[in-house]
Design an enzyme around this catalytic site. Structure first.
Site, PDB file in Angstrom:
ATOM      1  CD  GLU A  93       7.752  11.147   3.549  1.00 49.70           C
ATOM      2  OE1 GLU A  93       7.361  11.995   3.579  1.00 49.70           O
ATOM      3  OE2 GLU A  93       7.988   9.963   2.569  1.00 49.70           O
ATOM      4  CB  ILE A 114       5.563   5.873  -1.214  1.00 48.61           C
ATOM      5  CG1 ILE A 114       4.585   4.750  -0.194  1.00 48.61           C
ATOM      6  CG2 ILE A 114       4.618   6.529  -2.812  1.00 48.61           C
ATOM      7  CD1 ILE A 114       2.951   4.398  -0.353  1.00 48.61           C
ATOM      8  CG  ASP A 115      10.512   9.522  -2.788  1.00 51.52           C
ATOM      9  OD1 ASP A 115      10.466  10.610  -1.760  1.00 51.52           O
ATOM     10  OD2 ASP A 115      11.115  10.041  -3.769  1.00 51.52           O
ATOM     11  CG  ASP A 147      13.577  12.770   0.036  1.00 50.51           C
ATOM     12  OD1 ASP A 147      11.875  12.301   0.094  1.00 50.51           O
ATOM     13  OD2 ASP A 147      13.479  13.882   0.838  1.00 50.51           O
ATOM     14  CG  ASP A 198      10.330   8.152   0.699  1.00 42.44           C
ATOM     15  OD1 ASP A 198       9.461   8.148   0.918  1.00 42.44           O
ATOM     16  OD2 ASP A 198      10.737   9.817  -0.043  1.00 42.44           O
ATOM     17  CB  THR A 245       3.284  10.494  -1.028  1.00 45.24           C
ATOM     18  OG1 THR A 245       4.394   9.563  -0.561  1.00 45.24           O
ATOM     19  CG2 THR A 245       1.447   9.939  -0.146  1.00 45.24           C
TER      20      THR A 245
END
Length: 569
Positions: A71, A95-96, A222, A93, A98
């Site tokens: 990402e 940190i999905d 995602d 990702d 955030t």
């Protein structure tokens, strides 16, 4: 000998755990370095970059020929259409969720998916805030903390917990589409939930915590790991409107069963065909806005006042032509019909999305129409027609508006007494433009009670009405029967009557009055008590200025209904 996927899993598993430790370190810090990537809601922290750099560095050190779609790297390079090839490709990702990470909301994950030959073969999702590590290998099932997980077997939306990313509403060019879809799915689902962490919601579907999840307009990072988890847990993941699911354009409905997924798809299709919550022409985002409600109110009030002239014309005639409808006491005049026709014509021409439930339009009908979510006008052109015929001044024009089955507007106009009662939801109740307030009486002994003893002219209701009249009348300070539910409710709203009870009527008799009472600070309950919801389409009611008084009346009614020796031949 280890297979290629087993070898890759054994490599990435400890890295995913370490990435979770980095995430948790930042999650627990009160202060974080936050930057805006593009839109105001698209945020990134220094920990997003730390985790992605950590994973990418270790992966490429071990497998230099592997591809990488991350990402944050994609954001930096302004390339969100990277082509997926047959080569082993890590889709990450860091940190999905955030925004959840920043606010310490525990729906936040490191998500790692691996594609080989354009197929997701490996998925690892670490949510260290909840101490959950989800894993899946193609064809080998899905696991949470090493234990097998499975999707739910829910097949119907009405039984389902459905997640839908409500946060998509902040994207201006998507808002109208999604508010319609949210409305239609939320109306039918047992519960609608939104966690603003796509991969965590996919994992919850895989584990059976959620029954279904819908998302559009997302990116491969995602959904890559989460989509494999759902499938390996026995669920379905499909494009919302046909065609194969494409991880590079991951619009999806996922569910534990195909039956549930298909029902949600049909609801989305229905939503997209409509321009409003009720299928009319009102814009979804403003259908119940203050400005739109005021527009409804202004037009309706003008029409009601104009109908007042028709009302007075008939009221002042020495003799009226009267027709009998279904029963000897059920009268109608030409003025009832003229007023209803005037209201329907005026309202439908200005608001073509409108539906109507009118007393005279439905005369002779054995069944009421269903109350829908569409803007619906409920009309009694003259409530208290018998009073009107005899020039008794307790009669009036009653008009109410429901939207989404909720009473939003009520007007009762009695030209004979120069009384114009008005209410809009949340705006209070008024008589001739001045605020009114329901009574504060709390005991039946101090209350003047309105009660429709006139309903004793219906044989099947006679005994019940008389027993209730006896019980209420013997305890109250006074009893009044005005033979007009609309006017009686209006008088509860202004405090003239302390309470009012009636059963066996129709929605047009009470709709406007119910809103007036509520907006004047009073309460309206089902005659059977608060455990039974009041239903304007089956309006058995007790209205009062205070809940204490309403409860006292309900208790007396219960006692009256238990009387056995009041039986009349």
């Amino acid at each position: 000998m280890l297979t290629e996927i087993e070898e890759l899993y054994n490599f990435i598993h400890p890295l995913a755990i370490k990435a979770g430790e980095i995430l948790l370190d930042g999650y627990e810090r009160e202060e974080k370095q936050v930057d805006i990537k593009g839109a105001f809601y698209d945020v990134v922290t220094d920990y997003d970059n730390k985790i992605e750099e950590f994973l990418k560095g270790n992966i490429l050190a071990k497998y230099p020929l592997h591809k990488f779609i991350g990402e944050e790297e994609t954001a930096k390079n302004h390339n969100i259409t990277m082509e997926l090839t047959d080569a082993p490709t890590w889709i990450i990702d860091p940190i999905d969720g955030t925004s959840n990470f920043i606010k310490q909301i525990p729906h936040v994950c490191v998500s790692i998916g691996l594609s080989i030959n354009k197929q997701i073969v490996l998925g690892v999702v670490n949510n260290p805030a909840q101490k959950k590590l989800y894993t899946a290998k193609l064809g080998q099932g899905a696991f949470c903390n090493g234990k097998p997980i499975h999707v739910s077997n829910c097949e119907r939306v009405r039984d389902a917990n459905v997640a839908y990313e409500v946060s998509l509403l902040h994207v201006h060019n998507m808002a109208n589409k999604h508010i319609k879809r949210i409305y239609h799915v939320g109306l039918h689902a047992r519960r609608m939930l939104a966690y603003s962490c796509v991969v965590d919601e996919l994992c919850m579907v895989a584990a059976g915590n959620l029954d279904a999840f819908y998302i559009e307009e997302m990116y491969p990072w995602d959904c890559a790991a989460g989509s494999l988890l759902v499938r390996e847990a026995g669920g379905v993941v499909k494009n919302p409107f046909g065609g194969p699911f494409d991880i590079m354009k991951p619009d999806l409905i996922c569910a534990g069963t195909e039956e549930l997924r298909l029902e949600i798809e049909n609801l989305l299709r229905k939503a997209d065909k409509e321009q409003s919550v009720g299928g009319g022409a009102v814009d979804m985002a403003s259908s119940v806005s203050e400005s739109k409600l005021k527009e409804y109110y202004d037009v309706a009030l003008d029409l009601v006042i104009k109908c007042g002239a028709i009302f007075e014309e008939g009221y002042n005639k020495p003799k009226l032509e009267v027709m009998v409808k279904d029963a000897f006491f059920d009268f109608v005049t030409v003025y009832d019909r003229r007023i209803e026709e005037t209201l329907i014509t005026g309202l439908s021409s200005t608001f073509p999305e409108s539906h109507f439930i009118g007393e005279e339009s439905l005369a002779g009908s054995k069944q009421l129409p269903e109350l829908t979510d569409a803007p619906t006008w409920i009309i009694d052109p003259i409530d208290g027609t018998t009073n009107y015929i005899h020039r008794l001044p307790h009669c009036g024009i009653s008009l109410a508006l429901t939207i989404n089955k909720q009473l939003m507007l009520g007007i009762i106009y009695n030209p004979a007494a120069n009384e114009l009662f008005t209410a809009r939801k949340g705006e209070g109740a008024y008589l001739n433009g001045k605020p009114i307030q329901a009574s504060k009486a709390t005991t039946i002994a101090s209350a003047v009670v309105g009660n429709e003893v006139t309903l004793m002219n219906v044989p099947r209701w006679r005994d019940v009405c008389l027993k209730r009249a006896y019980k209420l009348g013997s305890h109250a300070a006074g009893t009044r029967c005005l033979a007009s539910a609309a006017m009686s409710l209006a008088y509860v709203a202004k405090g003239t009557l302390d309470t009012y009870h009636v059963d066996y009527l129709k929605p047009w008799d009470v709709a406007a009055g119910v809103l007036l009472v509520r907006e004047a600070g009073g309460v309206v309950h089902n005659t059977k008590g608060t455990e039974h919801e009041f239903n304007v389409m089956k309006p058995n009611l007790v209205a009062a200025g205070t809940d204490q008084l309403a409860q006292a009346v309900i208790e007396l009614i219960k006692q009256a209904d238990q009387i056995k020796d009041y039986i009349f031949a």
